[in-house]
Design a protein around this motif. Structure first.
Motif, mmCIF file in Angstrom:
data_model
loop_
_atom_site.group_PDB
_atom_site.id
_atom_site.type_symbol
_atom_site.label_atom_id
_atom_site.label_comp_id
_atom_site.label_asym_id
_atom_site.label_seq_id
_atom_site.Cartn_x
_atom_site.Cartn_y
_atom_site.Cartn_z
ATOM 1 N N HIS A 115 -44.962 -12.384 60.127
ATOM 2 C CA HIS A 115 -45.455 -11.717 58.907
ATOM 3 C C HIS A 115 -44.486 -11.771 57.722
ATOM 4 N N CYS B 225 -44.839 -9.047 54.829
ATOM 5 C CA CYS B 225 -44.721 -7.620 55.144
ATOM 6 C C CYS B 225 -43.278 -7.149 54.914
ATOM 7 N N PRO B 226 -43.055 -6.058 54.222
ATOM 8 C CA PRO B 226 -44.009 -5.079 53.688
ATOM 9 C C PRO B 226 -44.388 -5.300 52.230
ATOM 10 N N HIS C 155 -42.305 -1.578 57.598
ATOM 11 C CA HIS C 155 -43.521 -2.381 57.659
ATOM 12 C C HIS C 155 -44.579 -1.726 56.778
#
Length: 204
Positions: A154, A157-158, A40
């Motif tokens: 998300h 991410c990352p 992450h």
């Protein structure tokens, strides 16, 4: 309790973990299995990320947080679920890396992630390989959930820069284990602490 104190500084506990009811020593707090480690990006700084994960209103945590200079903090026992990738929480360990999208990892963060991957390999038999979906095993990344249509949250991410560094992390982990291409050497001394029954910390 699975705390890797020879690699990381214990900065927990946080109530944002396990089943979230704040009652310790429950089977519902535990990881179901250990498929791998998920990378992450913290979208923040090292100490700020640690403080946020300890805030009950944040409802987020990771097993580890890695600073740009390579320092590692452990927030959640590796036998307990962190709150990092939603439906992937019961089966994947999580590492938040200090930084911001679209930045990549520093050399020190690459080394720290490799050492965590080695330890996960030694304790949980996680393979030293790249994972590209939640059904895989090895070193994954947060957005591979969304990329596979799974509720991991998300999708940014990352970020592409860190995803592109996964082969370097795996290669370094293989080198530390003496299993790199043509290595033929004995495993590097990455000490493994005695495995003890976990003290349940407390995710929905």
């Amino acid at each position: 309790m699975a705390l890797w104190t020879d690699l990381a500084t214990w900065r927990g506990p946080t109530v944002n973990s396990g089943d979230g009811d704040r009652n310790p020593n429950e089977a519902s707090d535990r990881m179901v299995e250990h498929r791998g480690i998920v990378l992450h990006i913290a979208e923040g700084y090292f100490d700020g990320t640690i403080a946020w994960q300890k805030n009950p209103t944040a409802r987020v945590s990771s097993h580890f947080v890695i600073a740009k200079d390579g320092r590692i903090a452990q927030m959640v026992d590796t036998d307990i679920r962190s709150w990092a990738q939603r439906s992937g929480n019961p089966t994947w360990l999580s590492v938040e890396n200090e930084g911001f999208v679209p930045g990549g990892l520093t050399a020190q963060q690459i080394e720290a992630n490799a050492r965590l991957l080695v330890r996960a390999h030694q304790i949980y038999d996680i393979p030293l390989q790249i994972a590209t979906s939640p059904s895989g095993r090895g070193l994954g990344h947060h957005s591979m959930g969304a990329e596979s249509g799974v509720n991991w949250g998300h999708p940014q991410c990352p970020g592409h820069a860190i995803i592109a560094q996964k082969p370097e992390i795996v290669s370094r982990a293989q080198e530390l284990c003496g299993s790199g291409s043509g290595s033929g050497s004995e495993p590097a001394p990455v000490p493994v602490p005695e495995r003890r029954r976990p003290r349940w910390i407390i995710e929905p």
